[in-house]
Structures are given as C-alpha cells and as structure tokens.
Design a protein around this motif. Structure first.
Motif, PDB file in Angstrom:
ATOM      1  N   PRO A  30       0.156   7.889   0.325  1.00  0.00           N
ATOM      2  CA  PRO A  30       0.277   6.454   0.607  1.00  0.00           C
ATOM      3  C   PRO A  30      -0.379   6.086   1.934  1.00  0.00           C
ATOM      4  CG  PRO A  30       2.360   7.336  -0.157  1.00  0.00           C
ATOM      5  CD  PRO A  30       1.471   8.513   0.078  1.00  0.00           C
ATOM      6  N   SER A  31      -1.011   4.957   1.964  1.00  0.00           N
ATOM      7  CA  SER A  31      -1.694   4.501   3.172  1.00  0.00           C
ATOM      8  C   SER A  31      -0.680   4.034   4.218  1.00  0.00           C
ATOM      9  CB  SER A  31      -2.658   3.366   2.824  1.00  0.00           C
ATOM     10  OG  SER A  31      -3.302   2.891   3.984  1.00  0.00           O
ATOM     11  N   ASP A  32      -0.924   4.376   5.487  1.00  0.00           N
ATOM     12  CA  ASP A  32      -0.029   3.968   6.577  1.00  0.00           C
ATOM     13  C   ASP A  32      -0.182   2.488   6.913  1.00  0.00           C
ATOM     14  OD1 ASP A  32       0.982   6.549   6.830  1.00  0.00           O
ATOM     15  OD2 ASP A  32      -0.609   7.139   8.224  1.00  0.00           O
ATOM     16  N   SER A  33      -1.308   1.911   6.558  1.00  0.00           N
ATOM     17  CA  SER A  33      -1.553   0.484   6.803  1.00  0.00           C
ATOM     18  C   SER A  33      -2.261  -0.094   5.580  1.00  0.00           C
ATOM     19  CB  SER A  33      -2.405   0.293   8.059  1.00  0.00           C
ATOM     20  OG  SER A  33      -3.638   0.979   7.932  1.00  0.00           O
ATOM     21  N   LEU A  34      -2.394  -1.394   5.569  1.00  0.00           N
ATOM     22  CA  LEU A  34      -2.969  -2.047   4.401  1.00  0.00           C
ATOM     23  C   LEU A  34      -4.385  -1.540   4.118  1.00  0.00           C
ATOM     24  CD1 LEU A  34      -2.861  -4.175   2.164  1.00  0.00           C
ATOM     25  CD2 LEU A  34      -3.707  -5.850   3.840  1.00  0.00           C
ATOM     26  N   ASN A  35      -4.567  -1.008   2.913  1.00  0.00           N
ATOM     27  CA  ASN A  35      -5.877  -0.577   2.443  1.00  0.00           C
ATOM     28  C   ASN A  35      -6.339  -1.613   1.416  1.00  0.00           C
ATOM     29  OD1 ASN A  35      -7.957   0.711   0.838  1.00  0.00           O
ATOM     30  ND2 ASN A  35      -7.322   2.674   1.712  1.00  0.00           N
ATOM     31  N   LYS A  36      -7.203  -2.507   1.838  1.00  0.00           N
ATOM     32  CA  LYS A  36      -7.606  -3.628   0.990  1.00  0.00           C
ATOM     33  C   LYS A  36      -8.323  -3.168  -0.271  1.00  0.00           C
ATOM     34  CE  LYS A  36      -7.843  -7.085   4.673  1.00  0.00           C
ATOM     35  NZ  LYS A  36      -8.678  -8.093   5.371  1.00  0.00           N
ATOM     36  N   GLN A  37      -9.084  -2.081  -0.162  1.00  0.00           N
ATOM     37  CA  GLN A  37      -9.801  -1.578  -1.334  1.00  0.00           C
ATOM     38  C   GLN A  37      -8.811  -1.104  -2.398  1.00  0.00           C
ATOM     39  OE1 GLN A  37     -12.570   1.557  -0.474  1.00  0.00           O
ATOM     40  NE2 GLN A  37     -13.389   1.631  -2.550  1.00  0.00           N
ATOM     41  N   ARG A  38      -7.788  -0.366  -1.970  1.00  0.00           N
ATOM     42  CA  ARG A  38      -6.769   0.073  -2.914  1.00  0.00           C
ATOM     43  C   ARG A  38      -5.998  -1.115  -3.489  1.00  0.00           C
ATOM     44  NH1 ARG A  38      -3.648   5.439  -0.486  1.00  0.00           N
ATOM     45  NH2 ARG A  38      -5.462   6.828  -0.393  1.00  0.00           N
ATOM     46  N   ARG A  39      -5.605  -2.018  -2.609  1.00  0.00           N
ATOM     47  CA  ARG A  39      -4.828  -3.181  -3.064  1.00  0.00           C
ATOM     48  C   ARG A  39      -5.600  -3.998  -4.082  1.00  0.00           C
ATOM     49  NH1 ARG A  39      -4.579  -8.050   0.904  1.00  0.00           N
ATOM     50  NH2 ARG A  39      -6.723  -8.031   0.087  1.00  0.00           N
ATOM     51  N   ASN A  40      -6.856  -4.289  -3.787  1.00  0.00           N
ATOM     52  CA  ASN A  40      -7.660  -5.100  -4.700  1.00  0.00           C
ATOM     53  C   ASN A  40      -7.890  -4.370  -6.023  1.00  0.00           C
ATOM     54  OD1 ASN A  40      -7.780  -6.996  -2.682  1.00  0.00           O
ATOM     55  ND2 ASN A  40      -9.822  -6.415  -1.983  1.00  0.00           N
ATOM     56  N   GLY A  41      -8.102  -3.061  -5.949  1.00  0.00           N
ATOM     57  CA  GLY A  41      -8.269  -2.281  -7.169  1.00  0.00           C
ATOM     58  C   GLY A  41      -7.029  -2.307  -8.039  1.00  0.00           C
ATOM     59  N   LEU A  42      -5.854  -2.230  -7.396  1.00  0.00           N
ATOM     60  CA  LEU A  42      -4.598  -2.286  -8.142  1.00  0.00           C
ATOM     61  C   LEU A  42      -4.421  -3.639  -8.818  1.00  0.00           C
ATOM     62  CD1 LEU A  42      -2.101  -0.495  -5.728  1.00  0.00           C
ATOM     63  CD2 LEU A  42      -2.786   0.265  -8.006  1.00  0.00           C
ATOM     64  N   ILE A  43      -4.696  -4.701  -8.092  1.00  0.00           N
ATOM     65  CA  ILE A  43      -4.532  -6.041  -8.651  1.00  0.00           C
ATOM     66  C   ILE A  43      -5.416  -6.223  -9.877  1.00  0.00           C
ATOM     67  CG2 ILE A  43      -4.917  -8.497  -8.223  1.00  0.00           C
ATOM     68  CD1 ILE A  43      -4.137  -7.981  -5.292  1.00  0.00           C
ATOM     69  N   ILE A  44      -6.670  -5.806  -9.768  1.00  0.00           N
ATOM     70  CA  ILE A  44      -7.604  -5.943 -10.893  1.00  0.00           C
ATOM     71  C   ILE A  44      -7.161  -5.084 -12.072  1.00  0.00           C
ATOM     72  CG2 ILE A  44      -9.963  -5.480 -11.647  1.00  0.00           C
ATOM     73  CD1 ILE A  44     -10.852  -6.159  -8.769  1.00  0.00           C
ATOM     74  N   THR A  45      -6.758  -3.829 -11.788  1.00  0.00           N
ATOM     75  CA  THR A  45      -6.346  -2.914 -12.855  1.00  0.00           C
ATOM     76  C   THR A  45      -5.104  -3.424 -13.581  1.00  0.00           C
ATOM     77  OG1 THR A  45      -7.257  -1.004 -11.672  1.00  0.00           O
ATOM     78  CG2 THR A  45      -5.619  -0.561 -13.378  1.00  0.00           C
ATOM     79  N   GLU A  46      -4.093  -3.827 -12.827  1.00  0.00           N
ATOM     80  CA  GLU A  46      -2.853  -4.286 -13.447  1.00  0.00           C
ATOM     81  C   GLU A  46      -3.052  -5.582 -14.218  1.00  0.00           C
ATOM     82  OE1 GLU A  46      -0.003  -4.443 -10.307  1.00  0.00           O
ATOM     83  OE2 GLU A  46       0.235  -2.254 -10.202  1.00  0.00           O
ATOM     84  N   ALA A  47      -3.841  -6.499 -13.651  1.00  0.00           N
ATOM     85  CA  ALA A  47      -4.105  -7.757 -14.353  1.00  0.00           C
ATOM     86  C   ALA A  47      -4.873  -7.512 -15.646  1.00  0.00           C
ATOM     87  CB  ALA A  47      -4.877  -8.709 -13.442  1.00  0.00           C
TER      88      ALA A  47
END
Length: 301
Positions: A30-47
């Motif tokens: 898990p990332s210690d701080s916000l990882n925008k690349q991971r977050r955006n990838g998750l949003i796209i994948t889940e949607a």
C-alpha cells in the motif's frame, strides 16, 4: 439466478485485484501517500467492471422478461431470509474491496469509507432499480435494507475500531435439494455454490483477541456464529407445487481463522490471504435448529 451475477461480481473484482497485483511484492505494498496513478486506474477499472456487469445482466437476464413501470414488492418472507443474507454478504465484501483498494492507492481513510466502502451499496442499488422496472420482480425495500446493513457492518467497524473485528464470511456444502430442482437451485457444484440456499451458511466471525486483549489466545483465532436454512425447494413456504417442504432455520457455533491477522512480510501472501478470507475455515461445529434439535459436526463446511 440473479444471485449468480451478484456473487460473480464479487469474485471478478477479487480475482482482478489479485491477478493485476500479483507480479511484484513491492507493487502490492500500500502507498504511504496518495498515488494518483493507482487511484485513477482503480476508478477506471471499477467503473468499467460495474458498467459491463450491469449491461451483461440486463442482456442475459432482464431482456428475457417484459418491462414495466417502476414498482416495489415485499419479498421479506422468501427463502427464510437466506437471500437477504446474500445481499448483506455481497455489500460487505464489495465495500471491503472498494476500501482496501483505495487504501492500496494511498487514499485517506475518510475517502476510503466514503467512496470505497459504499461500492457494494451503489452497485446493488443499481441492480435493485433494474428489478423495479421488470414485470417479473420489483424493487425490494428489504433487499435494500440488507444492502445498507452490509455496508454499515464494514464502515461502522472502521469508524468505531479502525479495524474489522467482526468479519462476514461464507461457507457451502452440497445438498440433496439441488438435484430435485436443478433449474432453481443449480446444476452441478459451480452453480449450486451460488444458487442453493440450503447449502449456504453465512457467518459473523469475531476476533477473540480484539475484544479480550490477552496473549493466551492466538491473534488469528476467531469465534464464529453462523446462520443457514434447510428443506427449501422454493422461496415461498406455501407453494402449491411443493407443499411438503420441511423448512428449517439453523444456527451454528464454531471457530474460525482470520487470515488477515497471520503475520507475514510478503504483500503477495497478504493479498492471497485477503482473497481467501471471505471463506469460513472448516472447523468442528455445534448446530441448533429451530425445532430444538442439537447436532455436532466434526468438520462443517
């Protein structure tokens, strides 16, 4: 049949998370701080997964039945509420996946709960609305209450304890009833696993050390309370085609293992343990049914 799709979504999301993250141990950390690349990838994948699943469900299931104006139904008495337990379970597990994947992306705890733990509630609400516009079914308020309960079980514990002290788990064993109605209860183990309510058990698995705070009990040992039902060939107890159903509620007491509490430095193993942790570990089990009969199982699945 619809529950096949509900559980399929859970399995697909879990498998997708494991498959996409299993190559490198560091990638799984898990990332210690916000990882925008991971977050955006998750949003796209889940949607994408959610949209594709809803479209597929509409084509494979609802398209075979007439549409109607929006309506509600009261199905609270069906299947001795085993279908409602399925709603609670699916909402809880999807919420857990949503929150944990956002944690992996370094999203703060508030947003994990707000946007992650509500993943199951949002998806199942969309399915319920589709039910509401189908002539065959209708929007069920008791289904919605179960969806809210599953989300609340996850989010409430995070707010109260910052951990999941009480897990919601699932187990299954084959029964004789599926062979009597394979069209309704499943034809073969893979279908029965999802459709035969007679063989399903839903568990509240409570971690002993989280409450007792003692070193004499292994940190991974849980006490599990289960609910199941038996003797059901239809949802309705007074179906004229199946008048001799011996419908029985069953209550269980057993031990369990919280795999997430087994210590390891491997993020690959942690991911595998997290995926497998939705299943109740077989243990000796005490059963009490609503006829007052007590039964001992040396090993219960």
């Amino acid at each position: 049949m619809k529950w096949f799709y509900y559980h399929l979504v859970v399995i697909l999301l879990i498998s997708s998370s494991l498959f996409s993250q299993s190559k490198f141990n560091q990638f799984l950390k898990p990332s210690d701080s916000l990882n925008k690349q991971r977050r955006n990838g998750l949003i796209i994948t889940e949607a994408t997964l959610a949209t594709a699943t809803l479209i597929g469900l509409n084509q494979l299931w609802y398209a075979d039945y007439p549409r109607s104006s929006f309506k509600t139904i009261n199905d609270s008495g069906e299947w001795l509420q085993m279908d409602k337990m399925g709603h609670v379970f699916s909402s809880y597990q999807l919420g857990s996946i949503g929150a944990n994947t956002l944690k992996w992306a370094g999203v703060n705890q508030k947003d994990q709960l707000l946007y992650g733990s509500t993943l199951g509630l949002g998806f199942l609400t969309a399915v319920e609305v589709m039910d509401g516009f189908s002539e065959e079914w209708g929007f069920s308020w008791t289904d919605m209450a179960a969806n809210v309960a599953g989300t609340g079980l996850y989010a409430g514990q995070e707010l109260l304890w910052q951990e999941q002290r009480i897990l919601l788990k699932y187990s299954f064993h084959s029964t004789k009833f599926a062979k009597q109605r394979p069209d309704k209860l499943g034809n073969g183990f893979s279908e029965e696993f999802l459709k035969d309510y007679n063989g399903q058990t839903y568990w509240l698995s409570a971690n002993l050390n989280s409450f007792l705070k003692t070193e004499s009990i292994p940190n991974w040992l849980n006490l599990a309370f289960g609910y199941g039902a038996d003797g059901m060939l239809t949802g309705e107890p007074n179906d004229p085609l199946y008048l001799n159903q011996n419908r029985t509620r069953q209550y269980y007491l057993s031990l369990d293992i919280d795999l997430n509490r087994i210590k390891t430095n491997s993020h690959v193993l942690k991911t595998i343990f997290n995926v497998l942790n939705v299943i109740k570990i077989p243990f000796p089990t005490l059963e009490l049914n609503d006829n007052g009969l007590i039964k001992w199982h040396y090993i219960y699945f």
